[in-house]
Design an enzyme around this catalytic site. Structure first.
Site, PDB file in Angstrom:
ATOM      1  N   GLU A  73      -6.087   4.732  -9.583  1.00 43.90           N
ATOM      2  CA  GLU A  73      -7.626   5.115  -9.038  1.00 43.90           C
ATOM      3  C   GLU A  73      -8.048   6.412  -9.433  1.00 43.90           C
ATOM      4  O   GLU A  73      -6.933   7.125  -9.773  1.00 43.90           O
ATOM      5  CB  GLU A  73      -7.557   6.347  -7.223  1.00 43.90           C
ATOM      6  N   THR A  75     -13.093   0.684  -3.705  1.00 40.42           N
ATOM      7  CA  THR A  75     -12.083   1.256  -2.563  1.00 40.42           C
ATOM      8  C   THR A  75     -13.035   2.037  -1.581  1.00 40.42           C
ATOM      9  O   THR A  75     -14.707   2.196  -2.238  1.00 40.42           O
ATOM     10  CB  THR A  75     -10.934   1.727  -3.254  1.00 40.42           C
ATOM     11  N   LYS A 113      -9.243   1.888  -9.865  1.00 38.00           N
ATOM     12  CA  LYS A 113     -10.263   2.050  -8.428  1.00 38.00           C
ATOM     13  C   LYS A 113     -10.671   2.660  -8.544  1.00 38.00           C
ATOM     14  O   LYS A 113     -10.944   4.138  -8.698  1.00 38.00           O
ATOM     15  CB  LYS A 113      -8.632   2.051  -7.288  1.00 38.00           C
ATOM     16  N   PHE A 135     -12.166  -1.600   4.599  1.00 35.02           N
ATOM     17  CA  PHE A 135     -10.497   0.054   5.380  1.00 35.02           C
ATOM     18  C   PHE A 135     -11.208  -0.826   6.991  1.00 35.02           C
ATOM     19  O   PHE A 135     -12.135  -0.152   7.359  1.00 35.02           O
ATOM     20  CB  PHE A 135     -11.419   0.484   4.978  1.00 35.02           C
ATOM     21  N   ASP A 176       0.589  -0.848  -0.005  1.00 33.39           N
ATOM     22  CA  ASP A 176       0.276  -0.492   0.049  1.00 33.39           C
ATOM     23  C   ASP A 176       0.922   1.315   0.045  1.00 33.39           C
ATOM     24  O   ASP A 176       1.078   1.914   1.423  1.00 33.39           O
ATOM     25  CB  ASP A 176      -0.636  -0.116   0.798  1.00 33.39           C
TER      26      ASP A 176
END
Length: 321
Positions: free
Chosen positions: A95, A155, A131, A177, A16
Protein backbone atom coordinates in the site's frame (compact mmCIF):
# COMPACT_ATOMS: atom_id res chain seq x y z
CA UNK A 1 -13.47 -30.78 3.67
CA UNK A 2 -13.68 -27.93 6.15
CA UNK A 3 -15.16 -24.60 5.07
CA UNK A 4 -11.78 -23.07 4.30
CA UNK A 5 -10.93 -25.96 1.98
CA UNK A 6 -14.37 -25.71 0.36
CA UNK A 7 -13.98 -21.95 -0.10
CA UNK A 8 -10.65 -22.43 -1.86
CA UNK A 9 -12.41 -24.55 -4.53
CA UNK A 10 -14.57 -21.59 -5.61
CA UNK A 11 -12.70 -18.44 -4.53
CA UNK A 12 -9.07 -17.36 -4.41
CA UNK A 13 -8.29 -16.99 -0.70
CA UNK A 14 -5.98 -14.14 0.30
CA UNK A 15 -4.42 -13.69 3.74
CA UNK A 16 -5.15 -10.28 5.24
CA UNK A 17 -2.02 -10.18 7.38
CA UNK A 18 1.67 -9.45 7.42
CA UNK A 19 2.34 -12.24 9.89
CA UNK A 20 4.61 -14.76 8.21
CA UNK A 21 3.63 -17.64 10.49
CA UNK A 22 -0.09 -17.14 9.79
CA UNK A 23 0.59 -17.09 6.05
CA UNK A 24 2.60 -20.32 6.30
CA UNK A 25 -0.17 -21.98 8.26
CA UNK A 26 -3.15 -21.09 6.06
CA UNK A 27 -1.36 -21.27 2.67
CA UNK A 28 -3.31 -18.55 0.83
CA UNK A 29 -2.72 -17.79 -2.85
CA UNK A 30 -2.11 -14.06 -2.30
CA UNK A 31 -1.54 -11.78 0.69
CA UNK A 32 -2.42 -8.17 1.42
CA UNK A 33 -0.69 -5.67 3.67
CA UNK A 34 -1.58 -2.16 4.77
CA UNK A 35 -0.10 0.45 7.17
CA UNK A 36 -1.93 -1.10 10.13
CA UNK A 37 -0.56 -4.58 9.41
CA UNK A 38 2.94 -3.21 8.79
CA UNK A 39 2.83 -1.38 12.12
CA UNK A 40 1.85 -4.64 13.81
CA UNK A 41 4.67 -6.45 12.00
CA UNK A 42 7.18 -3.82 13.14
CA UNK A 43 6.38 -4.70 16.75
CA UNK A 44 6.94 -8.45 16.30
CA UNK A 45 10.27 -10.00 17.30
CA UNK A 46 10.50 -11.81 13.97
CA UNK A 47 10.65 -8.50 12.07
CA UNK A 48 13.22 -6.66 14.21
CA UNK A 49 16.14 -7.61 11.98
CA UNK A 50 14.32 -6.32 8.88
CA UNK A 51 13.48 -3.11 10.73
CA UNK A 52 17.13 -2.59 11.66
CA UNK A 53 18.22 -3.22 8.07
CA UNK A 54 15.67 -0.66 6.89
CA UNK A 55 17.16 2.00 9.18
CA UNK A 56 20.70 1.09 8.10
CA UNK A 57 19.68 1.34 4.44
CA UNK A 58 18.30 4.86 4.97
CA UNK A 59 21.39 5.92 6.95
CA UNK A 60 23.64 4.81 4.07
CA UNK A 61 21.63 6.98 1.69
CA UNK A 62 22.44 9.96 3.93
CA UNK A 63 19.05 11.60 3.40
CA UNK A 64 17.63 14.44 5.52
CA UNK A 65 14.54 14.37 7.79
CA UNK A 66 11.39 13.31 5.98
CA UNK A 67 13.32 11.76 3.09
CA UNK A 68 15.15 9.53 5.58
CA UNK A 69 11.86 8.34 7.08
CA UNK A 70 10.32 7.69 3.66
CA UNK A 71 13.38 5.72 2.56
CA UNK A 72 13.37 3.56 5.70
CA UNK A 73 9.62 2.90 5.68
CA UNK A 74 9.63 2.13 1.94
CA UNK A 75 12.49 -0.31 2.45
CA UNK A 76 10.73 -1.98 5.40
CA UNK A 77 7.46 -2.21 3.44
CA UNK A 78 9.18 -3.90 0.50
CA UNK A 79 11.24 -6.23 2.70
CA UNK A 80 8.07 -7.45 4.42
CA UNK A 81 6.47 -7.93 1.01
CA UNK A 82 9.53 -9.82 -0.22
CA UNK A 83 9.38 -12.20 2.78
CA UNK A 84 5.72 -12.88 2.07
CA UNK A 85 6.35 -13.40 -1.67
CA UNK A 86 8.74 -16.24 -0.83
CA UNK A 87 5.93 -18.15 0.91
CA UNK A 88 2.90 -17.62 -1.34
CA UNK A 89 2.52 -18.56 -5.02
CA UNK A 90 0.61 -15.42 -5.97
CA UNK A 91 0.83 -11.67 -5.44
CA UNK A 92 1.50 -9.36 -2.52
CA UNK A 93 -0.48 -6.12 -2.20
CA UNK A 94 1.70 -3.23 -1.02
CA UNK A 95 0.00 0.00 0.00
CA UNK A 96 1.00 3.55 -0.90
CA UNK A 97 1.24 6.07 1.96
CA UNK A 98 -2.33 7.18 2.75
CA UNK A 99 -1.15 10.79 2.98
CA UNK A 100 -0.74 10.71 -0.82
CA UNK A 101 -4.39 9.76 -1.38
CA UNK A 102 -5.26 13.10 -2.99
CA UNK A 103 -2.08 13.51 -5.06
CA UNK A 104 -2.15 11.58 -8.32
CA UNK A 105 1.44 12.19 -9.39
CA UNK A 106 2.95 11.53 -5.96
CA UNK A 107 1.02 8.23 -5.83
CA UNK A 108 2.40 7.24 -9.24
CA UNK A 109 5.94 8.08 -8.15
CA UNK A 110 5.62 6.13 -4.88
CA UNK A 111 4.25 3.10 -6.74
CA UNK A 112 7.17 3.19 -9.17
CA UNK A 113 9.56 3.45 -6.23
CA UNK A 114 8.06 0.32 -4.66
CA UNK A 115 8.34 -1.59 -7.93
CA UNK A 116 11.96 -0.47 -8.34
CA UNK A 117 12.80 -1.64 -4.80
CA UNK A 118 11.06 -4.98 -5.35
CA UNK A 119 12.91 -5.51 -8.61
CA UNK A 120 16.22 -4.62 -6.93
CA UNK A 121 15.51 -7.36 -4.37
CA UNK A 122 14.63 -10.02 -6.90
CA UNK A 123 10.83 -9.75 -6.84
CA UNK A 124 9.30 -9.25 -10.29
CA UNK A 125 6.59 -6.68 -10.93
CA UNK A 126 4.00 -9.33 -11.77
CA UNK A 127 4.17 -10.56 -8.15
CA UNK A 128 3.06 -7.16 -6.78
CA UNK A 129 -0.20 -5.23 -6.61
CA UNK A 130 0.16 -1.57 -5.68
CA UNK A 131 -2.57 -0.75 -3.17
CA UNK A 132 -4.15 2.72 -3.50
CA UNK A 133 -7.10 4.40 -1.77
CA UNK A 134 -10.15 4.71 -4.04
CA UNK A 135 -10.24 8.50 -4.19
CA UNK A 136 -10.70 10.14 -7.59
CA UNK A 137 -7.00 11.02 -7.56
CA UNK A 138 -6.04 7.49 -6.55
CA UNK A 139 -8.12 5.96 -9.33
CA UNK A 140 -6.48 8.26 -11.90
CA UNK A 141 -3.05 7.27 -10.58
CA UNK A 142 -4.01 3.61 -10.93
CA UNK A 143 -5.15 4.17 -14.51
CA UNK A 144 -1.75 5.64 -15.37
CA UNK A 145 0.12 2.86 -13.59
CA UNK A 146 -1.94 0.14 -15.30
CA UNK A 147 -1.15 1.70 -18.69
CA UNK A 148 2.52 1.34 -17.77
CA UNK A 149 2.24 -2.30 -16.75
CA UNK A 150 2.02 -1.81 -12.97
CA UNK A 151 -0.98 -3.66 -11.54
CA UNK A 152 -3.08 -2.05 -8.82
CA UNK A 153 -5.40 -2.98 -5.95
CA UNK A 154 -7.87 -0.16 -5.20
CA UNK A 155 -8.68 -0.23 -1.50
CA UNK A 156 -10.97 1.63 0.93
CA UNK A 157 -13.79 1.03 -1.52
CA UNK A 158 -17.27 1.54 -0.08
CA UNK A 159 -19.53 2.63 -2.95
CA UNK A 160 -20.81 1.46 -6.29
CA UNK A 161 -19.50 4.70 -7.83
CA UNK A 162 -15.96 3.91 -6.71
CA UNK A 163 -16.29 0.43 -8.20
CA UNK A 164 -17.55 1.76 -11.54
CA UNK A 165 -14.75 4.33 -11.74
CA UNK A 166 -12.17 1.63 -10.99
CA UNK A 167 -13.53 -0.66 -13.71
CA UNK A 168 -13.51 2.18 -16.23
CA UNK A 169 -9.92 2.97 -15.24
CA UNK A 170 -8.92 -0.62 -16.01
CA UNK A 171 -7.53 -1.47 -12.59
CA UNK A 172 -6.51 -5.06 -11.92
CA UNK A 173 -8.34 -5.55 -8.61
CA UNK A 174 -10.65 -3.77 -6.17
CA UNK A 175 -11.11 -4.37 -2.43
CA UNK A 176 -14.66 -3.47 -1.35
CA UNK A 177 -14.77 -3.31 2.46
CA UNK A 178 -17.60 -5.43 3.85
CA UNK A 179 -16.94 -5.07 7.58
CA UNK A 180 -16.49 -1.31 7.66
CA UNK A 181 -19.79 -0.81 5.82
CA UNK A 182 -21.40 -3.15 8.35
CA UNK A 183 -19.84 -1.13 11.21
CA UNK A 184 -21.32 2.13 9.90
CA UNK A 185 -24.87 0.78 9.67
CA UNK A 186 -24.61 -1.13 12.95
CA UNK A 187 -23.53 2.06 14.72
CA UNK A 188 -26.54 3.88 13.31
CA UNK A 189 -28.93 1.15 14.51
CA UNK A 190 -27.21 -0.55 17.47
CA UNK A 191 -30.37 -2.30 18.65
CA UNK A 192 -30.98 -4.05 15.33
CA UNK A 193 -29.12 -7.29 14.64
CA UNK A 194 -27.89 -7.32 11.05
CA UNK A 195 -27.90 -10.87 9.65
CA UNK A 196 -25.33 -11.84 6.98
CA UNK A 197 -27.98 -12.15 4.25
CA UNK A 198 -29.17 -8.60 4.96
CA UNK A 199 -25.72 -7.16 5.62
CA UNK A 200 -25.27 -3.93 3.59
CA UNK A 201 -21.55 -4.65 3.18
CA UNK A 202 -22.29 -8.09 1.76
CA UNK A 203 -24.97 -6.65 -0.54
CA UNK A 204 -22.54 -3.98 -1.77
CA UNK A 205 -20.01 -6.60 -2.89
CA UNK A 206 -22.73 -8.73 -4.47
CA UNK A 207 -23.97 -5.73 -6.48
CA UNK A 208 -20.48 -4.81 -7.65
CA UNK A 209 -19.62 -8.41 -8.54
CA UNK A 210 -22.78 -8.86 -10.62
CA UNK A 211 -22.29 -5.52 -12.39
CA UNK A 212 -18.72 -6.39 -13.33
CA UNK A 213 -19.71 -9.80 -14.69
CA UNK A 214 -22.75 -8.43 -16.54
CA UNK A 215 -20.55 -5.86 -18.26
CA UNK A 216 -17.54 -8.16 -18.81
CA UNK A 217 -15.12 -6.01 -16.81
CA UNK A 218 -11.92 -8.00 -16.17
CA UNK A 219 -11.25 -6.22 -12.85
CA UNK A 220 -11.07 -8.73 -9.99
CA UNK A 221 -13.48 -8.24 -7.08
CA UNK A 222 -11.84 -9.06 -3.75
CA UNK A 223 -14.17 -8.77 -0.76
CA UNK A 224 -12.29 -7.46 2.28
CA UNK A 225 -12.64 -6.34 5.90
CA UNK A 226 -14.77 -9.11 7.35
CA UNK A 227 -16.22 -9.23 10.85
CA UNK A 228 -17.80 -12.71 10.77
CA UNK A 229 -17.55 -15.97 8.87
CA UNK A 230 -21.22 -15.47 7.94
CA UNK A 231 -20.26 -12.47 5.81
CA UNK A 232 -17.61 -14.56 4.07
CA UNK A 233 -20.01 -17.42 3.43
CA UNK A 234 -22.51 -15.08 1.76
CA UNK A 235 -19.76 -14.14 -0.73
CA UNK A 236 -18.54 -17.68 -1.49
CA UNK A 237 -17.73 -17.71 -5.18
CA UNK A 238 -16.52 -14.10 -5.30
CA UNK A 239 -13.31 -13.78 -7.35
CA UNK A 240 -11.09 -13.26 -4.30
CA UNK A 241 -11.69 -12.83 -0.56
CA UNK A 242 -9.01 -11.46 1.76
CA UNK A 243 -9.47 -12.85 5.25
CA UNK A 244 -7.79 -12.26 8.62
CA UNK A 245 -6.07 -15.17 10.42
CA UNK A 246 -8.73 -15.48 13.13
CA UNK A 247 -11.50 -15.91 10.56
CA UNK A 248 -9.37 -18.27 8.46
CA UNK A 249 -9.00 -20.38 11.59
CA UNK A 250 -12.75 -20.28 12.26
CA UNK A 251 -13.45 -21.50 8.71
CA UNK A 252 -10.81 -24.20 9.09
CA UNK A 253 -12.52 -25.46 12.25
CA UNK A 254 -15.98 -25.66 10.65
CA UNK A 255 -16.80 -28.83 8.71
CA UNK A 256 -20.36 -27.91 7.67
CA UNK A 257 -21.19 -27.66 3.93
CA UNK A 258 -20.46 -24.35 2.21
CA UNK A 259 -22.83 -23.28 -0.58
CA UNK A 260 -21.61 -21.15 -3.47
CA UNK A 261 -23.47 -17.81 -3.63
CA UNK A 262 -21.86 -15.94 -6.55
CA UNK A 263 -21.39 -17.19 -10.12
CA UNK A 264 -19.44 -15.49 -12.95
CA UNK A 265 -21.67 -16.58 -15.86
CA UNK A 266 -24.07 -13.62 -15.86
CA UNK A 267 -25.43 -12.14 -19.09
CA UNK A 268 -25.53 -8.39 -19.74
CA UNK A 269 -28.97 -6.80 -19.40
CA UNK A 270 -29.68 -3.22 -20.62
CA UNK A 271 -30.96 -1.98 -17.26
CA UNK A 272 -27.58 -2.78 -15.70
CA UNK A 273 -25.72 -0.23 -17.82
CA UNK A 274 -24.66 3.00 -16.10
CA UNK A 275 -23.49 6.35 -17.51
CA UNK A 276 -19.72 6.78 -17.85
CA UNK A 277 -18.33 8.55 -14.81
CA UNK A 278 -16.48 11.83 -15.04
CA UNK A 279 -14.91 13.59 -12.07
CA UNK A 280 -17.92 15.80 -11.36
CA UNK A 281 -20.38 12.91 -11.39
CA UNK A 282 -18.08 10.75 -9.26
CA UNK A 283 -17.68 13.46 -6.63
CA UNK A 284 -21.41 14.18 -6.58
CA UNK A 285 -22.33 10.53 -6.14
CA UNK A 286 -19.79 10.19 -3.33
CA UNK A 287 -21.20 13.33 -1.71
CA UNK A 288 -24.66 11.76 -1.78
CA UNK A 289 -23.38 8.57 -0.11
CA UNK A 290 -22.75 9.54 3.53
CA UNK A 291 -21.51 6.09 4.49
CA UNK A 292 -18.92 5.89 1.70
CA UNK A 293 -17.73 9.45 2.32
CA UNK A 294 -17.39 8.87 6.07
CA UNK A 295 -15.62 5.52 5.80
CA UNK A 296 -13.23 6.58 3.03
CA UNK A 297 -12.13 9.65 5.00
CA UNK A 298 -11.86 7.65 8.23
CA UNK A 299 -9.84 4.89 6.56
CA UNK A 300 -7.36 7.36 5.07
CA UNK A 301 -6.96 9.14 8.42
CA UNK A 302 -6.40 5.90 10.32
CA UNK A 303 -3.88 4.54 7.82
CA UNK A 304 -2.03 7.89 7.95
CA UNK A 305 -1.83 7.63 11.76
CA UNK A 306 -0.45 4.07 11.47
CA UNK A 307 2.13 5.27 8.94
CA UNK A 308 3.25 7.98 11.34
CA UNK A 309 3.48 5.47 14.19
CA UNK A 310 5.69 3.23 12.05
CA UNK A 311 7.88 6.27 11.29
CA UNK A 312 8.13 6.98 15.03
CA UNK A 313 9.43 3.45 15.62
CA UNK A 314 12.02 4.03 12.90
CA UNK A 315 12.98 7.42 14.40
CA UNK A 316 13.56 5.79 17.75
CA UNK A 317 15.72 3.07 16.22
CA UNK A 318 17.71 5.61 14.21
CA UNK A 319 18.38 7.69 17.33
CA UNK A 320 20.12 4.68 18.87
CA UNK A 321 22.63 4.41 16.02
Amino acid sequence: MNKLEQLKTMTTVVADTGNIESIRRFQPTDATTNPTLLLQAAQLESYQEILKKSVQHAIKENLPGESFLQSATDYFTVQVGKEISQIIPGRVSTEVDARLSFDTQATVEKAKRFIELYNNHGVSSDRILIKIASTWEGIQAAAELERNGINCNLTLLFSFSQAVACAEAGVTLISPFVGRIYDWYQKKSPNIKILPKEDPGVKSVQEIYRYYKENSYPTIVMGASFRTTGQIEELAGCDYLTISPDLLEALENDNAPLTRQLFPNIELTPENSTPKLNENLFRWQMNEDAMATDKLAEGIRNFAVNQQQLENIIKQLASQK
